[in-house]
Design an enzyme around this catalytic site. Structure first.
Site, PDB file in Angstrom:
ATOM      1  N   ASP A 198       0.872  -1.176   0.000  1.00  0.00           N
ATOM      2  CA  ASP A 198       0.000   0.000   0.000  1.00  0.00           C
ATOM      3  C   ASP A 198       0.911   1.229   0.000  1.00  0.00           C
ATOM      4  O   ASP A 198       1.527   1.553   1.009  1.00  0.00           O
ATOM      5  CB  ASP A 198      -0.888  -0.058   1.246  1.00  0.00           C
ATOM      6  CG  ASP A 198      -1.669   1.234   1.466  1.00  0.00           C
ATOM      7  OD1 ASP A 198      -1.525   2.174   0.656  1.00  0.00           O
ATOM      8  OD2 ASP A 198      -2.427   1.289   2.451  1.00  0.00           O
ATOM      9  N   LYS A 224      -3.320  12.103  -3.025  1.00  0.00           N
ATOM     10  CA  LYS A 224      -2.316  12.382  -1.994  1.00  0.00           C
ATOM     11  C   LYS A 224      -1.005  12.838  -2.614  1.00  0.00           C
ATOM     12  O   LYS A 224      -0.054  13.150  -1.907  1.00  0.00           O
ATOM     13  CB  LYS A 224      -2.112  11.149  -1.117  1.00  0.00           C
ATOM     14  CG  LYS A 224      -3.332  10.884  -0.249  1.00  0.00           C
ATOM     15  CD  LYS A 224      -3.198   9.738   0.699  1.00  0.00           C
ATOM     16  CE  LYS A 224      -4.512   9.594   1.465  1.00  0.00           C
ATOM     17  NZ  LYS A 224      -4.531   8.410   2.327  1.00  0.00           N
TER      18      LYS A 224
HETATM   19  C1  LIG Z   1      -5.222   7.366   2.339  1.00  0.00           C
HETATM   20  C2  LIG Z   1      -4.694   6.012   2.466  1.00  0.00           C
HETATM   21  C3  LIG Z   1      -5.374   4.926   1.913  1.00  0.00           C
HETATM   22  C4  LIG Z   1      -6.709   5.060   1.226  1.00  0.00           C
HETATM   23  O1  LIG Z   1      -6.635   5.856   0.096  1.00  0.00           O
HETATM   24  P1  LIG Z   1      -7.974   6.298  -0.645  1.00  0.00           P
HETATM   25  O2  LIG Z   1      -7.499   7.300  -1.615  1.00  0.00           O
HETATM   26  O3  LIG Z   1      -8.861   6.892   0.409  1.00  0.00           O
HETATM   27  O4  LIG Z   1      -8.569   5.099  -1.275  1.00  0.00           O
HETATM   28  C5  LIG Z   1      -4.804   3.675   2.038  1.00  0.00           C
HETATM   29  N1  LIG Z   1      -3.634   3.513   2.664  1.00  0.00           N
HETATM   30  C6  LIG Z   1      -2.942   4.516   3.215  1.00  0.00           C
HETATM   31  C7  LIG Z   1      -1.629   4.257   3.880  1.00  0.00           C
HETATM   32  C8  LIG Z   1      -3.455   5.805   3.145  1.00  0.00           C
HETATM   33  O5  LIG Z   1      -2.784   6.809   3.699  1.00  0.00           O
END
Ligand SMILES: *Cc1c(COP(=O)(O)O)cnc(C)c1O
Length: 408
Positions: A198, A224
């Site tokens: 992730d 992000k």
């Molecule tokens: C924000 C985040 C997610 C989820 O991302 P989405 O854009 O809301 O699907 C998953 N893992 C981590 C580490 C995150 O910071």
């Protein structure tokens, strides 16, 4: 006041919140969007905004070309082996669900094991819990070190011949600890398991090379890393994507549809059902160009300087407890003000025009590890300044005084 050279790139920085200059310290939740991304998405809607993969006229071909060019760009950006290994998704959450339900669940037998950790975002936690429950598999948790990271030894300690799949973050969203994902992938593969990383928090801060990591899947979101909301990427090794079942069925992903059966397109198109997020994918392309134009070294140096500047001042404040003080390279500070509930504290920040995060941070398992019901988190991005930190510190003082007011 200190001049912010990013003021023209991020028009939102000119806004006021609750009567104060807007100070944004919640970039780990979503980053602000630069003008170049807004402009690129507008250009699509204004000048050639039609559907992709079906147009037999020039604007359709233009939309198609712009959309598919981003697949090449992403391939290059994360150093994937081929463009077919890049699947556009709605975000990290959708990407992880696609892998959990389309790839891992169909292979699971009762007694199999999936390994994750307590420092995962809910997006990389709940899907594994659900498929374990559905299949009779067991979820196991790699222990965390002091900084909140999973080391190769920690992962090895919970691996066995029963482990089918490993799902861990590259950088966690509470402690912002960096995992050595190359070493973690190696451990997973030693045990014949596959691994998903992730990367939602890592990709805004460091260069990712999926071939060097040698992970089987890597997931991240556009929003992000300066991109729009509603778009993300699932990278998968071609051999894995070819073995993955679609999670959704319908238009755009099919080859031949007959009354009794249907054949599907090859990966990655098989996983992109219906009309995709066209403007958002095109906007993601602009976000990648923006990151490349700044360079990760520049982003990282600036954030490290700002974090150190904030930490220096927080260290003087006896009421402030920081949970990740030594994660110097991280972009977040996870903390609490002793005896002030995070939701009360965050109201003080809000009234001061400072946006930080409070609550469980989409990571309740991590909070239970820290034995906290809720936390405060400030997170930095390249557009922050020392003046922002000064405002943050002033608000922190006010929130701590709130405590004195309560007890006087
Ligand atoms: C924000 C985040 C997610 C989820 O991302 P989405 O854009 O809301 O699907 C998953 N893992 C981590 C580490 C995150 O910071």
């Amino acid at each position: 006041m200190e001049h912010n050279e990013f003021i023209n790139d991020f028009p939102i920085l000119n806004e006021e919140m609750n009567g104060h200059r807007f100070v944004y310290l919640d970039s780990a939740a979503t980053s602000l969007t630069p003008e170049c991304v807004l402009e690129k998405m507008n250009e699509y809607y204004r000048h050639y905004g039609v559907n992709v993969h079906r147009g037999v006229y020039a604007f359709g071909a233009k939309a198609d070309a712009e959309f598919e060019a981003v697949r090449d760009q992403v391939q290059c950006f994360i150093h994937a082996g081929s463009r077919e290994e890049i699947v556009f998704t709605r975000g990290t959450t959708t990407a992880i669900n696609q892998v959990a339900f389309g790839y891992v669940l169909p292979k699971l037998q009762p007694g199999d094991e999936i390994v994750t950790s307590m420092s995962e975002h809910h997006a990389n936690f709940v899907p594994w819990q659900v498929i374990a429950q559905r299949s009779g598999a067991t979820l196991r948790f790699a222990p965390l070190d002091q900084s909140g990271a999973v080391t190769a030894e920690a992962l090895r300690s919970v691996m066995s011949e029963k482990t089918r799949f490993v799902a861990l973050n590259h950088m966690s969203n509470v402690m912002s600890a960096l995992n050595d994902v190359q070493a973690l992938s190696q451990v997973a593969h030693e045990f014949g398991a596959e691994i998903l990383i992730d990367g939602a928090q890592a990709i805004p801060h460091l260069r990712v090379d999926v071939q060097a990591i040698d992970c089987d899947f890597y997931a991240f979101s556009g929003h992000k890393m300066f991109g729009p909301t509603g778009v993300g990427v699932l990278y998968g090794k071609l051999i894995c994507l070819q073995a993955m079942e679609p999670f959704e069925y319908g238009g755009a992903m099919i080859d031949q549809v007959c009354q009794v059966s249907t054949t599907y397109k090859d990966a990655p198109y098989r996983f992109e059902t219906g009309t995709p997020m066209i403007a958002e994918v095109i906007g993601l392309g602009a976000a990648i160009r923006y990151v490349e134009s700044l360079g990760y070294e520049y982003i990282q140096t600036r954030i490290e300087m700002l974090r150190a500047y904030a930490m220096e001042q927080l260290a003087q404040m006896p009421h402030v407890h920081v949970y990740n003080p030594h994660n110097y390279e991280s972009a977040t500070i996870a903390f609490n003000i002793v005896d002030v509930h995070s939701h009360d504290a965050v109201t003080v920040y809000d009234l001061e025009g400072v946006a930080i995060r409070a609550g469980h941070l989409c990571a309740q398992p991590m909070l239970s590890e820290l034995e906290q019901g809720s936390l405060l988190r400030m997170s930095l991005q390249v557009y922050n300044t020392k003046a922002d930190i000064d405002r943050f510190i002033a608000a922190t003082k006010k929130a701590s005084d709130f405590l004195d007011v309560l007890f006087l």
